[in-house]
Design an enzyme around this catalytic site. Structure first.
Site, PDB file in Angstrom:
ATOM      1  N   LYS A 104     111.570  45.301  -5.564  1.00 16.95           N
ATOM      2  CA  LYS A 104     112.284  45.702  -4.352  1.00 16.95           C
ATOM      3  C   LYS A 104     113.754  45.835  -4.685  1.00 16.95           C
ATOM      4  CE  LYS A 104     111.230  46.216   0.124  1.00 16.95           C
ATOM      5  NZ  LYS A 104     109.891  46.448   0.690  1.00 16.95           N
TER       6      LYS A 104
HETATM    7  N1  GLU Z   1     108.726  49.774   1.566  1.00 15.06           N
HETATM    8  C1  GLU Z   1     107.307  49.853   1.749  1.00 15.06           C
HETATM    9  C2  GLU Z   1     106.686  48.471   1.737  1.00 15.06           C
HETATM   10  O1  GLU Z   1     107.341  47.495   2.001  1.00 15.06           O
HETATM   11  C3  GLU Z   1     106.657  50.809   0.768  1.00 15.06           C
HETATM   12  C4  GLU Z   1     106.849  50.482  -0.668  1.00 15.06           C
HETATM   13  C5  GLU Z   1     106.332  51.556  -1.584  1.00 15.06           C
HETATM   14  O2  GLU Z   1     105.773  52.533  -1.117  1.00 15.06           O
HETATM   15  O3  GLU Z   1     106.508  51.392  -2.797  1.00 15.06           O
HETATM   16  O4  GLU Z   1     105.503  48.328   1.550  1.00 15.06           O
END
Ligand code: GLU
Length: 416
Positions: A104
């Site tokens: 993240k």
């Molecule tokens: N931000 C989204 C999540 O928390 C998607 C992450 C992604 O598609 O890599 O799942």
């Protein structure tokens, strides 16, 4: 509050690891993110001023594949939050069985205060600063709160220019004409409602006429509300950052979605029978199903006892605190945890990446069919595991995913 969000994740990891009797060495590995990077990002603003924004990227685990997870642009972004969100991605990818680890990132910024050009420069500077640790085979970012397809387009371009490569697979959630996947925007909300459907089938309830409240009316909440409406549910409450709306007869969700598309917020929308409520009131509405699809930390020890919903399906990441879990469980509330319920987004990101790597693109129907298959299979695995061991769905989902990550670590061995 420093340390608090990652502590929440560790509390759940610890609980599931104890029941699993996880090797203490593996626990030590999982309790620490593999890599964190903090970067200072100077940006020339439109008026000539220089601003410096702090950026972060965390790779919690790459045991099952490259790190995967979104980039958040928000004022509360800090390393603690990014670490918590990165580890949730590890569990999320493992629970649905897609070949990724968890990562993240984010920048501490209020994106609504920047012009489009400033936002593009900030995004590109962020890519420059983290370029050495990302890549289609290393770590693949995606949208999250405060970022969208347009930002991912800039991201993809910056990485490709900086590395002199054609690399659409470096980031997912891109605009469709430059390698985005059909169905990606709707995928998280769609996955939430696949989870809701599978839950209702198992508890022998029909969606027809069931009352439901949705917190958050962004990408996740608005799509979930629309599908709930199509399934015949009575969506009596919705909210966003501007506040909430309640209509005991059921809100006209298609009209509300059209309004929100145009105005970006639900504030100002009205319909006969609807009244204004606060976000706190929305959570405590007398409904059968509650879908928190906004921020983390919404259902806490302070309000869990007042939650009336029998079923909670978590569209957001971490909407329920570990303390609130205990109160809800004692009340017999069934909660489909975030790492399962909102995994539709990253699952579709996986499809996008696969399409990018193969340069071969699928129809929306194909995307949705595959998404449904992965989400319902994961739901069944979590449900069966939790029932068999008499656990909550959350603990079951954590145990299943921790098992999968731990297996991968053991099979690969400890380097060197
Ligand atoms: N931000 C989204 C999540 O928390 C998607 C992450 C992604 O598609 O890599 O799942």
């Amino acid at each position: 509050m420093a340390g608090s969000q990652y502590e929440q994740v560790l509390a759940r990891l610890r609980e599931a690891s104890e029941i699993l009797k996880l090797d203490p060495g593996i626990f030590k590995i999982l309790a620490e993110p593999e890599r964190t990077l903090e970067v200072a990002l100077p940006v020339q603003m439109d008026d000539g001023r220089i601003e410096v924004f702090m950026g972060y990227r965390c790779q919690h685990s790459t045991a099952r594949g490259p790190a995967k997870g979104g980039v958040r642009f928000a004022l509360d972004v800090c390393m603690d939050e990014v670490k918590a969100l990165a580890s949730w991605m590890t569990w999320k990818c493992a629970v649905v069985g897609i070949p990724y680890g968890g990562g993240k990132g984010g920048v501490c910024v209020d994106p609504t205060k920047l012009s489009k050009n400033e936002l593009a420069r900030l995004t590109k500077r962020y890519v420059y600063a983290i370029q050495s640790i990302i890549g289609p085979e290393k770590d693949i970012p995606a949208p999250d709160m405060g970022t969208n397809a347009e930002v991912m387009g800039w991201f993809y371009d910056a990485y490709s220019v900086l590395t002199n490569t054609f690399s659409p697979g470096v980031v997912t959630g891109k605009p469709i004409p430059i390698g985005g996947s059909l169905g990606r925007r709707e995928a998280t909300g769609r996955g939430v409602m696949v989870s809701a459907r599978e839950l209702l089938a198992r508890v022998g309830k029909s969606a027809e006429g069931m009352t439901c409240a949705v917190q958050g009316f962004g990408n996740v909440g608005s799509v979930a509300a629309e599908i709930a409406y199509q399934m015949g549910m009575k969506v009596v409450g919705v909210s966003d950052v501007t506040g909430g709306l309640y209509n005991p007869a059921g809100l006209n969700i298609p009209a509300l979605v059209r309004y929100a598309d145009e105005h970006r917020v639900i504030e100002g929308y009205s319909e006969p029978g609807a009244s204004k409520i606060s976000n706190a009131e929305l959570l405590e509405l007398d409904v059968e199903m509650l879908i928190p699809a906004a921020l983390q930390g919404q259902i806490t020890e302070a309000n869990a006892a007042n939650i009336k919903a029998k079923y909670i399906v978590e569209g957001a990441n971490g909407p329920t605190t570990a303390g609130a879990d205990k109160i809800l469980e004692a009340k017999g509330v069934i909660c489909v945890p975030d790492i399962l319920a909102n995994a539709g987004g990253v699952t579709c990101s996986y499809f996008e990446w696969v399409q990018n790597l193969q340069h071969f693109y699928w129809s929306e129907e194909e995307v949705n069919t595959r998404l449904d298959a992965i989400m319902s299979k994961a739901f069944k695995e979590v449900w069966d595991f939790a029932k068999e061991h008499n656990l909550s769905l959350r603990t079951g989902a954590y145990m299943l995913s921790i098992n999968r990550v731990s297996e991968a670590i053991k099979m690969r061995g400890i380097f060197p």
